[in-house]
Write an enzyme that holds these catalytic residues in place. Structure first.
Site, mmCIF file in Angstrom:
data_model
loop_
_atom_site.group_PDB
_atom_site.id
_atom_site.type_symbol
_atom_site.label_atom_id
_atom_site.label_comp_id
_atom_site.label_asym_id
_atom_site.label_seq_id
_atom_site.Cartn_x
_atom_site.Cartn_y
_atom_site.Cartn_z
ATOM 1 N N LYS A 193 0.859 -1.187 0.000
ATOM 2 C CA LYS A 193 0.000 0.000 0.000
ATOM 3 C C LYS A 193 0.889 1.228 0.000
ATOM 4 O O LYS A 193 1.748 1.375 0.884
ATOM 5 C CB LYS A 193 -0.902 0.030 1.237
ATOM 6 N N GLU A 239 0.422 -2.111 16.435
ATOM 7 C CA GLU A 239 0.211 -2.911 15.211
ATOM 8 C C GLU A 239 0.640 -4.366 15.451
ATOM 9 O O GLU A 239 0.052 -5.289 14.904
ATOM 10 C CB GLU A 239 0.974 -2.306 14.028
ATOM 11 N N GLU A 296 -7.266 -5.885 -1.259
ATOM 12 C CA GLU A 296 -8.295 -5.631 -0.243
ATOM 13 C C GLU A 296 -9.718 -5.705 -0.796
ATOM 14 O O GLU A 296 -10.504 -4.764 -0.685
ATOM 15 C CB GLU A 296 -8.043 -4.281 0.441
ATOM 16 N N ARG A 300 -8.221 -8.738 3.548
ATOM 17 C CA ARG A 300 -7.221 -7.743 3.964
ATOM 18 C C ARG A 300 -7.811 -6.651 4.860
ATOM 19 O O ARG A 300 -7.105 -6.061 5.671
ATOM 20 C CB ARG A 300 -6.538 -7.124 2.733
ATOM 21 N N ASN A 334 -7.372 -3.639 9.311
ATOM 22 C CA ASN A 334 -7.783 -2.297 9.748
ATOM 23 C C ASN A 334 -8.481 -2.314 11.105
ATOM 24 O O ASN A 334 -9.177 -1.360 11.440
ATOM 25 C CB ASN A 334 -8.701 -1.664 8.700
ATOM 26 N N HIS A 344 -8.807 0.871 13.105
ATOM 27 C CA HIS A 344 -8.438 2.012 12.261
ATOM 28 C C HIS A 344 -9.613 2.949 11.984
ATOM 29 O O HIS A 344 -9.404 4.134 11.760
ATOM 30 C CB HIS A 344 -7.847 1.523 10.934
ATOM 31 N N HIS A 380 -8.630 6.543 12.742
ATOM 32 C CA HIS A 380 -8.563 7.609 11.728
ATOM 33 C C HIS A 380 -9.424 8.794 12.145
ATOM 34 O O HIS A 380 -9.059 9.949 11.903
ATOM 35 C CB HIS A 380 -9.010 7.090 10.364
#
Ligand code: NAD
Ligand code: GLY
Length: 359
Positions: free
Chosen positions: A141, A183, A235, A239, A243, A246, A250
């Site tokens: 990514k 992570e 994704e 995948r 996240n 996230h 975010h």
């Protein structure tokens, strides 16, 4: 040295993990490279620029070095243009190799430059933060930020190798270690309950960067990420479980402004919020929610989110890339070691927020 292989349609490549690998970068540069472009930033350059340059000089090819400003604020189209201008002014051709030496910001922007310069040149990731070593450098990514959203402009573009030197972590500030550990523990939560337990048992060693413990944690994290990316490079399904936390994270980053909380800190807190939501929606046992909260706390990440008000939370979470037709999708845990992606009833979200935001 330990090696993890990533096998995807977009290109299969090795991840090399070892202390002092920075001194052996030449081994990852293909024979037919026409030149090498080392991209780094003003913090990493004085620490590791010389050793990287020396190790790449072994290839006996033209070596160009570009030092960018440090920070998420520079992960922009403008910096990208600085990279293109540098490459063009040095007459860098399609057979060149870009080497990204730095954290996730350098890796993401250099990777996107590599994906787009002359429709694609090869690149090598040399991640120097824990977060970049266990996550952003692996899986292809690449992106820059847009004023309206983080990582909104980008491409899936795989490196030809990832070279991870665990020794460089010694100069990282403790907050950055905590952010990277968020992570690491994420992989246990979504895919491997035994690894989660191992992280609980070894958290002090991990924080202290005990060589054996941190090397194992990086290796296992890369293995788990390689498995997911191998199953679903672009994704379209699996995948998305990477996240976890996230969607909440975010929203925190956007609300507070990039840089106030580190990305990994926001993800750490977001994983506690996702655990509360999982308890509400899927019946994740309360004992497991508390194990997650305790481990996030133990690695040194925040466990209480800022109180933005429910409407603002929802507005910010709708910008998430997983959202479809305005419906927010969350990564949820039926149990530790297993993850699914789904929408949730708004009452459940309200309850999870009320349990995780500051009063
Ligand atoms: P970062 O790149 O900003 O690095 C954090 C800080 O540490 C910076 O100041 C950096 O210069 C400094 N630094 C780097 N290596 C150092 C070292 N060895 N010693 C001392 N200082 C060092 O942040 P990050 O946490 O590495 O990455 C965050 C970025 O990664 C975000 O932009 C995020 O969107 C992106 N990301 C991408 C992916 C992906 O799959 N591509 C995944 C997760 C995060
Ligand atoms: N960091 C999430 C992913 O690589 O998919």
């Amino acid at each position: 040295m330990s090696i993890v292989n990533v096998n995807v349609a977009g290109g299969s490549y090795p991840i090399h993990i070892a202390p002092n690998i920075l001194q052996q970068l030449a081994t990852s540069v293909p024979e037919n490279a026409s030149s090498i472009v080392l991209i780094t930033n003003s913090t990493v350059m004085p620490l590791y620029g010389d050793v990287a340059k020396k190790s790449l000089a072994v290839c006996a090819k033209p070596l160009h070095v570009l030092e960018l400003h440090d920070g998420e604020a520079f992960k922009t189209q403008e910096t990208l243009n600085t990279i293109y201008t540098f490459l063009l002014s040095k007459k860098v051709d399609r057979k060149a190799i870009i080497v990204a030496l730095g954290g996730g910001v350098i890796g993401d922007i250099s990777g996107y430059a590599a994906a787009t310069y002359m429709r694609g040149v090869r690149f090598i990731q040399v991640p120097t933060t824990l977060l970049a070593q266990v996550d952003s450098s692996v899986g292809g990514k690449t992106a820059v930020n847009h004023p309206l959203g983080k990582n909104m402009i980008g491409a899936f573009y795989q490196p030809i190798a990832v070279d991870i030197d665990v020794n460089v972590l010694k100069t990282l500030p403790p907050r950055e270690i905590s952010a990277g550990l968020a992570e690491v523990i994420k992989y246990g939560m979504i895919l491997d309950a035994d690894f989660f337990t191992w992280c609980e048992e070894n958290v002090e060693k991990l924080k202290a960067l005990d060589a054996e413990a941190i090397s194992y944690a990086i290796h296992r994290s890369c293995e788990l990420k390689a498995y997911v990316v191998g199953e679903d490079e672009k994704e379209t399904g699996l995948r998305a479980i990477l996240n976890l936390g996230h969607t909440f994270g975010h929203a925190i980053e956007t609300a507070l402004g990039y840089g106030e909380w580190l990305h990994g800190e926001a993800v750490g807190c977001g994983m506690v919020q996702a655990a509360e939501l999982s308890a509400q929606t899927l019946g994740l046992p309360r004992e497991d929610v508390e194990r997650i909260r305790n481990l996030v706390k133990a690695i040194g990440c925040p466990t209480q989110a800022p109180n933005l008000g429910t409407n603002k939370w929802i507005e910010l979470m709708q910008i998430d890339k997983k959202a479809e037709g305005g419906k927010i999708k969350f990564v949820l845990l039926p149990k530790i070691g297993e993850a699914i992606v789904r929408t949730v009833p708004s009452e459940d979200l309200g309850i999870a927020l009320s349990k995780t935001v500051k009063a």
